[in-house]
Design a protein around this motif. Structure first.
Motif, PDB file in Angstrom:
ATOM      1  N   TRP A 172     -48.847   8.785  -6.961  1.00  0.00           N
ATOM      2  CA  TRP A 172     -50.187   9.374  -7.039  1.00  0.00           C
ATOM      3  C   TRP A 172     -51.065   8.858  -5.894  1.00  0.00           C
ATOM      4  CZ3 TRP A 172     -53.977   8.539 -11.740  1.00  0.00           C
ATOM      5  CH2 TRP A 172     -55.050   9.440 -11.626  1.00  0.00           C
ATOM      6  N   ALA A 173     -50.912   7.565  -5.550  1.00  0.00           N
ATOM      7  CA  ALA A 173     -51.700   7.001  -4.455  1.00  0.00           C
ATOM      8  C   ALA A 173     -51.378   7.691  -3.132  1.00  0.00           C
ATOM      9  CB  ALA A 173     -51.431   5.498  -4.350  1.00  0.00           C
ATOM     10  N   GLU A 174     -50.109   8.016  -2.932  1.00  0.00           N
ATOM     11  CA  GLU A 174     -49.736   8.721  -1.691  1.00  0.00           C
ATOM     12  C   GLU A 174     -50.376  10.093  -1.646  1.00  0.00           C
ATOM     13  OE1 GLU A 174     -47.873  11.051   1.231  1.00  0.00           O
ATOM     14  OE2 GLU A 174     -47.730  11.462  -0.926  1.00  0.00           O
ATOM     15  N   PRO A 223     -62.815  13.858  -7.062  1.00  0.00           N
ATOM     16  CA  PRO A 223     -61.691  14.725  -6.680  1.00  0.00           C
ATOM     17  C   PRO A 223     -60.336  14.029  -6.664  1.00  0.00           C
ATOM     18  CG  PRO A 223     -63.583  15.169  -5.286  1.00  0.00           C
ATOM     19  CD  PRO A 223     -63.948  13.987  -6.128  1.00  0.00           C
ATOM     20  N   ALA A 224     -60.289  12.743  -6.307  1.00  0.00           N
ATOM     21  CA  ALA A 224     -59.006  12.048  -6.201  1.00  0.00           C
ATOM     22  C   ALA A 224     -58.276  11.957  -7.531  1.00  0.00           C
ATOM     23  CB  ALA A 224     -59.221  10.643  -5.629  1.00  0.00           C
ATOM     24  N   LEU A 225     -59.024  12.038  -8.635  1.00  0.00           N
ATOM     25  CA  LEU A 225     -58.414  11.921  -9.953  1.00  0.00           C
ATOM     26  C   LEU A 225     -57.988  13.261 -10.538  1.00  0.00           C
ATOM     27  CD1 LEU A 225     -60.592   9.181 -11.720  1.00  0.00           C
ATOM     28  CD2 LEU A 225     -58.315   8.954 -10.739  1.00  0.00           C
ATOM     29  N   LEU A 237     -52.643  12.047 -13.398  1.00  0.00           N
ATOM     30  CA  LEU A 237     -53.546  11.384 -14.342  1.00  0.00           C
ATOM     31  C   LEU A 237     -52.926  11.359 -15.733  1.00  0.00           C
ATOM     32  CD1 LEU A 237     -56.373  10.217 -15.109  1.00  0.00           C
ATOM     33  CD2 LEU A 237     -57.109  12.584 -15.498  1.00  0.00           C
ATOM     34  N   TYR A 238     -52.306  12.484 -16.122  1.00  0.00           N
ATOM     35  CA  TYR A 238     -51.682  12.564 -17.446  1.00  0.00           C
ATOM     36  C   TYR A 238     -50.437  11.680 -17.520  1.00  0.00           C
ATOM     37  CZ  TYR A 238     -54.694  16.619 -18.140  1.00  0.00           C
ATOM     38  OH  TYR A 238     -55.781  17.443 -18.260  1.00  0.00           O
ATOM     39  N   ILE A 239     -49.700  11.589 -16.417  1.00  0.00           N
ATOM     40  CA  ILE A 239     -48.445  10.841 -16.433  1.00  0.00           C
ATOM     41  C   ILE A 239     -48.692   9.343 -16.285  1.00  0.00           C
ATOM     42  CG2 ILE A 239     -46.239  10.521 -15.252  1.00  0.00           C
ATOM     43  CD1 ILE A 239     -46.449  13.455 -14.341  1.00  0.00           C
ATOM     44  N   HIS A 240     -49.400   8.970 -15.227  1.00  0.00           N
ATOM     45  CA  HIS A 240     -49.581   7.559 -14.891  1.00  0.00           C
ATOM     46  C   HIS A 240     -50.429   6.823 -15.922  1.00  0.00           C
ATOM     47  CE1 HIS A 240     -50.373   3.928 -12.643  1.00  0.00           C
ATOM     48  NE2 HIS A 240     -51.665   4.199 -12.583  1.00  0.00           N
ATOM     49  N   VAL A 241     -51.610   7.374 -16.257  1.00  0.00           N
ATOM     50  CA  VAL A 241     -52.526   6.656 -17.139  1.00  0.00           C
ATOM     51  C   VAL A 241     -52.019   6.647 -18.579  1.00  0.00           C
ATOM     52  CG1 VAL A 241     -54.916   6.476 -17.919  1.00  0.00           C
ATOM     53  CG2 VAL A 241     -54.422   7.281 -15.612  1.00  0.00           C
ATOM     54  N   ALA A 253     -58.199  14.997 -19.305  1.00  0.00           N
ATOM     55  CA  ALA A 253     -57.638  13.872 -20.039  1.00  0.00           C
ATOM     56  C   ALA A 253     -58.724  12.819 -20.247  1.00  0.00           C
ATOM     57  CB  ALA A 253     -56.461  13.276 -19.273  1.00  0.00           C
ATOM     58  N   PRO A 254     -58.844  12.252 -21.448  1.00  0.00           N
ATOM     59  CA  PRO A 254     -59.937  11.311 -21.736  1.00  0.00           C
ATOM     60  C   PRO A 254     -59.631   9.883 -21.279  1.00  0.00           C
ATOM     61  CG  PRO A 254     -58.619  11.638 -23.701  1.00  0.00           C
ATOM     62  CD  PRO A 254     -58.024  12.520 -22.640  1.00  0.00           C
ATOM     63  N   TRP A 255     -59.288   9.750 -19.986  1.00  0.00           N
ATOM     64  CA  TRP A 255     -58.930   8.427 -19.466  1.00  0.00           C
ATOM     65  C   TRP A 255     -59.605   8.193 -18.118  1.00  0.00           C
ATOM     66  CZ3 TRP A 255     -53.676  11.023 -20.038  1.00  0.00           C
ATOM     67  CH2 TRP A 255     -53.349  11.146 -21.400  1.00  0.00           C
TER      68      TRP A 255
END
Length: 367
Positions: free
Chosen positions: A294-296, A205-207, A212-216, A144-146
Motif C-alpha cells: 500500500w505504501a508503494e 486521498p492516500a487512504l 485500507l480494507y485489507i491492511h487495517v 471502512a471505519p478505520w
C-alpha cells in the motif's frame, strides 16, 4: 431536488447515522458494565464454596508428602461421583510436577456458573451493540471505519470480544478470560469516547484504497488476538509463581488461592498463549507486507522507516524471538513469557505511542 438540497439531506443522514453509532457504542458500554459485574459475581460465588475445598485438596499432603491434585465432582442421577481430573504436565524438564486445571471462575459452584453464563450472554449482547455501532459509523462516513484512532479503538475492542466469544463457541476453556477482557474493553471504549473521539469525516486521498480494507482489518484482528495471548501469558506468570510456591512448601495468601486455583494449570495457560500467538504471527507478517504494498501505491516506495513501519517491524521481530525462544529448551517457560509480554508492549506502543507522540507519514489519520 436541487444539488444543494440533496447535499444537505445526505449530510443530515450521515449525522443521524453517526449519532446512532455513538448511541450504540454507549449502549454497548452499559451492557459490558453489567457483564463486568456478572463476571465478578461469578468469581465471588465460586470463592464462597468449592474453591476453598479445591484449594485444600491441592495443598493437602499424604503420608509420602506428595502434593495431591483436586478431584472433580460430577453429579449423576444416583448421587455424586468423584472423578480425578486429567493431569497436566507443567514442565518437560526432569522433576516436573503434575498439576490439574482449576474448575473455572465459578469454582465449581452451581450458582457461580449461572452468573458466569449470564455474563457471557451479556457479553454477546454488548458485542452485537458494539458491532452495530461500528457498522453505523462506517455507514455515516461511507467507508471502512478505520480512519482514526477512535474508529480503530471501537473496532479493536469489538474484535477482541468477538475472538473471546468465538473461542467459547469452539468449546474452549476460556471463560476465565471474561472478567479481564470486559475490564480492558471498558477502559478502551472509555478512552475512545472521551479522549480519542473524532467526528465523522472523509479520508485524505492516500487512504482511498482497497488496501485500507485489507491492511487495517488484519492489523486490528492481529492486535485483538495478540491481546488475548498477552492476557494468557500474564496469568501464566502468576499461576506459575503460585505453583512454585506450593511446590516449595509455601502457603499462598487466601486471595491468591481463591483466584489462582480456578485458572487452568500454568502448563495449560502457557500452551494456550503460545498457540494463540503462533497462529496469528503469519497474519501479522502479511499485515506488514500488505502495508508495504500500500505504501508503494500511495507514496511510491515500499519501505521508508516511517515510525509506524519501524515499530511494526520491531513488533514482528519481538514475536519472532518469542516463537524462537519457545523452541529453545533454555528459554521455555517464564523467559519466553517475558519476551511475549515485551512483544505485546511493542504492539501497544506502535498503536498508542506512535500515533499520539511521534510524527510520521501515518499521522494524517489523526486522533
Amino acid at each position: 431536488m436541487t444539488l444543494a438540497a440533496a447535499t444537505e439531506l445526505a449530510t443530515a443522514s450521515n449525522e443521524n447515522l453517526a449519532n446512532i453509532s455513538n448511541t450504540l457504542i454507549y449502549s454497548a458500554m452499559a451492557v459490558y458494565t453489567l457483564a463486568f459485574f456478572a463476571y465478578i459475581t461469578e468469581w465471588l460465588f465460586g470463592s464462597r464454596s468449592k474453591v476453598a475445598r479445591t484449594a485444600a485438596a491441592l495443598t493437602a499432603k499424604d503420608g509420602a508428602a506428595k502434593t495431591q491434585g483436586p478431584a472433580v465432582a460430577v453429579k449423576s442421577a444416583g448421587g455424586t461421583a468423584v472423578l480425578e481430573r486429567p493431569k497436566v504436565v507443567v514442565r518437560s524438564a526432569a522433576g516436573a510436577r503434575d498439576v490439574p486445571d482449576g474448575p473455572g471462575a465459578h469454582g465449581g459452584d452451581e450458582k457461580g456458573d449461572l452468573y458466569g453464563r449470564i455474563a457471557v450472554s451479556l457479553s454477546v449482547l454488548g458485542f452485537l451493540l458494539a458491532l452495530g455501532g461500528v457498522i453505523a459509523r462506517a455507514a455515516s462516513v461511507q467507508r471502512a471505519p478505520w480512519g482514526n484512532m477512535y474508529e480503530f479503538n471501537i473496532t479493536f475492542s469489538t474484535v477482541a470480544v468477538g475472538v473471546y466469544l468465538l473461542l467459547l463457541a469452539l468449546k474452549k476453556n476460556v471463560r476465565w478470560l471474561g472478567l479481564f477482557l470486559t475490564t480492558t474493553v471498558l477502559l478502551d471504549l472509555g478512552l475512545a469516547v472521551t479522549v480519542l473521539y473524532t467526528a465523522s469525516d472523509q479520508l485524505v486521498p492516500a487512504l482511498h484504497s482497497y488496501w485500507l480494507y485489507i491492511h487495517v482489518s488484519t492489523a486490528i484482528f492481529c492486535g485483538a488476538v495478540f491481546y488475548v495471548g498477552a492476557v494468557g501469558t500474564l496469568l501464566y506468570l502468576f499461576k506459575d509463581s503460585y505453583e512454585n510456591k506450593l511446590a516449595s512448601g509455601g502457603k499462598p495468601g487466601r486471595f491468591a488461592t481463591s483466584v489462582l486455583e480456578r485458572l487452568p494449570a500454568s502448563a495449560s495457560l502457557d500452551k494456550f498463549s503460545y498457540r494463540i500467538n503462533a497462529a496469528v504471527f503469519p497474519l501479522w507478517t502479511f499485515t506488514i507486507i500488505a502495508g508495504a504494498i500500500w505504501a508503494e501505491s500511495a507514496w511510491g516506495r515500499y519501505w521508508g522507516w516511517d515510525p509506524k513501519e519501524t515499530w511494526s517491524f520491531i513488533t514482528w521481530v519481538a514475536y519472532a524471538c518469542y516463537l524462537h525462544a519457545r523452541s529453545t529448551a533454555g528459554w521455555k517457560g517464564r523467559k519466553a513469557a517475558y519476551i511475549a509480554l515485551i512483544a505485546f508492549g511493542c504492539w501497544l506502543f506502535n498503536y498508542y505511542g506512535v500515533n499520539i507522540f511521534v510524527s510520521g507519514k501515518h499521522s494524517y489519520s489523526g486522533v
